[in-house]
Design an enzyme around this catalytic site. Structure first.
Site, PDB file in Angstrom:
ATOM      1  N   HIS A  25      -4.379   9.342   5.197  1.00  0.00           N
ATOM      2  CA  HIS A  25      -4.753   7.923   5.114  1.00  0.00           C
ATOM      3  C   HIS A  25      -6.177   7.771   5.636  1.00  0.00           C
ATOM      4  CE1 HIS A  25      -4.613   3.568   5.636  1.00  0.00           C
ATOM      5  NE2 HIS A  25      -3.454   3.550   4.993  1.00  0.00           N
ATOM      6  N   CYS A  53       0.867  -1.173   0.000  1.00  0.00           N
ATOM      7  CA  CYS A  53       0.000   0.000   0.000  1.00  0.00           C
ATOM      8  C   CYS A  53       0.903   1.223   0.000  1.00  0.00           C
ATOM      9  CB  CYS A  53      -0.964  -0.026   1.184  1.00  0.00           C
ATOM     10  SG  CYS A  53      -0.156  -0.033   2.785  1.00  0.00           S
TER      11      CYS A  53
END
Length: 624
Positions: free
Chosen positions: A547, A28
């Site tokens: 995030h 990620c």
């Protein structure tokens, strides 16, 4: 291809239990995400203590190695050096919009040689060991060189070397997307008896001059067949298949490809490739004649560094070519000390360290090191600590200089470690002095490696304060809130990577509205296809990660609607992302959204707002 992250990649692969322990790998925005067959095989503490790794998290059946902003480059290196293409499922978060690094000719050559040799390297080493043992038995009078037993076994040992062109024709065909049997036929043609028996004059084909290599034929050659198959792969896929009608492709395509490639190999490809190999071999041999000390020291010192980047493969074809043309080689002689220095260092670390995990790793590394396989030693013990690795390089350089100065030569390719000793026996003269010198120097390397670690190895206390590298130039600025919602200290969120501030300092926001806005002017440095994470480099140099939610990469983009893409230049307040808060919560994920400055070390202080709630445009973080 070689990358500055190759060494780190090998350390990671070794310490997650090896490539066979990896079920799949993705990444990620900051982490390599492994699914391992057995997480107990992973050396978590070693990974945590390795420079370039922020920390390791085990959660939800995933083994996550936290890298930071450059995780895409590390991911690429892990896939490349581990040949894990079949196990890589690119995280839905990886963007394909970024620039792709191009291979220069040298890196392309390394990649080719590695791919071609790897499939049969074990067999090649085994045959070399057999030849060496036969030479040793003949030299000491146990087995007569003209006996049936000797020659029958020698045929087995020498076959892999004599018939290198057809073997490499098959492995190279896989690399260049050519049918393997076509590669095999090209290799067989180059070692056909008419070309090798010396009874025929080979001077012209269709009236065009044919130049054979300096050795007289193509047996045991390496580069010519690789070059020929490379051309054949291109020629067949780019030219022949496009012009041949489908009705006759079954036989016409291989006929044209093999025939034309074979002729061009005799005319151009073979002579040029052989010439290049001979020039390179001549360079190293001349350097050895001018100064054996310099030659041995350079190869010995740098060999392990070349191994880390996969560059040692560039010397293997030259070594094999030397043996084929002159019957001996000095390149692989100079690197003999590397395996024993590494093994000695492992013994020293085992005796000195108080780390139980290292003590558990050392015995296996010692055994494999004696057999010439140093990867467990390099990537599990010496390289992560850096200083032991470079001490072994110094020992190896001294050993290489000594071996070359004393005139030791290798007369056949053999195994590594203790299995390399027979290679230094001259079967023609039955001279074993080279082997004796090699044994003595290798044992000295073993002892030196051990003693240096007993003297200088330090049991370091674990340092959990590792931080990411700061950007080169930053200026103070104020970041505004990218999300409307409740402000929380970063240390209070559930995700350990963010709450420990290992990724950098910042705050968290519990969003009340599913929109993310730019907190400052800047460039979108990362935007994963999942939409869950955004990287922004501000105009003043701050590196910001936003995030959305915890572990929301698992949603694979569902519930997220990106409004910009990687590389876009944005202004403060521009809409970057819309997301469905209810959907994310119903899927079982937290919507806590960290806003983190990953180059926090570049600032004297990072001051979060004292407000309990914010809306887009409110001051959120002050960077000083």
């Amino acid at each position: 291809m070689a990358s500055k992250y190759d060494g780190l990649a090998r350390i990671i692969i070794q310490n997650v239990g090896g490539k066979d322990n990896i079920t799949s790998i993705t990444h990620c925005i900051t982490r390599l995400r492994f699914k391992l067959k057995d997480e107990s095989k992973a050396n978590t503490e070693i990974l945590k203590d390795t420079d370039g790794i922020v920390t390791v998290i085990q959660s939800g059946g995933q083994y996550m190695v936290v890298i930071g902003n450059h995780v895409p480059q590390v991911f690429d290196a892990v896939i490349s050096v581990g040949h894990l293409e079949n196990k890589s499922a690119l995280a839905a978060g990886e963007s394909d919009d970024g620039p792709k690094e191009k291979q220069n000719p040298f890196n392309a050559f390394i990649s080719i040689v590695t791919s071609v040799f790897t499939p049969f390297l074990g067999v090649l080493s085994a045959c070399g060991i057999l030849k060496g043992v036969l030479a040793l038995l003949s030299a000491v009078g146990v087995l007569a060189g003209d006996s049936s037993t000797y020659n029958l076994l020698y045929a087995l040992g020498d076959a892999a070397f004599y018939f290198l062109p057809p073997i490499l024709g098959v492995t190279a065909a896989k690399k260049f997307k050519l049918p393997e049997l076509e590669g095999l036929v090209l290799g067989l043609a180059l070692v056909y008896p008419y070309l090798t028996d010396g009874a025929h004059e080979i001077s012209h084909l269709f009236g065009i001059p044919v130049t054979m290599p300096p050795s007289g034929n193509y047996t045991s050659s390496v580069i010519p067949i690789i070059a020929a198959v490379a051309f054949a792969g291109w020629f067949e896929n780019k030219v022949v298949k496009k012009i041949v009608p489908d009705t006759i492709k079954l036989f016409a395509v291989p006929f044209l490809t093999v025939t034309i490639t074979y002729c061009l190999t005799l005319f151009i490809i073979g002579p040029v490739a052989s010439g290049i190999a001979n020039v390179l071999g001549l360079f190293f041999n001349t350097l050895n004649e001018i100064s054996p000390i310099i030659m041995g020291a350079i190869v010995g010192f740098f060999w392990q560094i070349l191994v880390i980047f996969g560059l040692h493969w560039s010397l293997v074809p030259i070594s094999l070519s030397n043996m084929a043309t002159t019957g001996q080689d000095v390149i692989l002689v100079a690197m003999l000390g590397t395996t024993f220095a590494q093994t000695g260092a492992c013994i020293g670390i085992y005796l000195k360290t108080r780390d139980k995990k290292l003590k558990g790793l050392a015995p296996a590394a010692i055994v494999s090191g004696m057999a010439g396989v140093t990867e467990p030693a390099i990537y599990g013990l010496t390289l992560p600590k850096k200083a032991p690795f470079f001490r072994t390089c110094v020992i190896s350089g001294i050993a290489g200089a000594a071996l070359c100065t004393l005139g030791v030569k290798a007369y056949q390719s053999a195994g590594m470690g203790i299995f390399s000793y027979p290679a230094y026996v001259n079967a023609q003269t039955k001279d074993t002095s080279g082997m004796i010198i090699a044994i003595v120097i290798s044992l000295l390397c073993l002892v030196a490696g051990c003693i240096l670690e007993l003297l200088f190895y330090k049991n370091e206390s674990k340092d959990s304060s590792k931080s990411l590298e700061a950007s080169a130039t930053t200026n103070g600025e104020v970041l505004v809130a990218p999300v409307k919602g409740e402000v929380k200290p970063l240390t209070e969120i559930a995700d350990k990577v963010f709450s420990s501030e290992a990724m950098g300092k910042g705050v968290a926001i519990v969003p009340e509205e599913g929109k993310v806005y730019a907190p400052a002017d800047g460039t979108i440095s990362a935007f994963f296809n999942t939409g869950h994470a955004i990287g922004l480099t501000t105009a003043n140099g701050a590196q910001v990660i936003i995030h959305v939610g915890m572990d929301t990469v698992q949603l694979e983009g569902k519930g997220f609607e990106p409004k910009v893409k990687q590389g876009d230049v944005v202004k403060k307040g521009d809409l970057l992302l819309e997301f469905d808060i209810d959907f994310i919560k119903e899927a079982g994920y937290s919507v806590e959204t960290p806003v983190v400055i990953t180059n926090s070390d570049a600032y004297a202080d990072i001051i979060p707002t004292d407000a309990k709630t914010v809306v887009n445009g409110n001051d959120l973080i002050t960077l000083l």
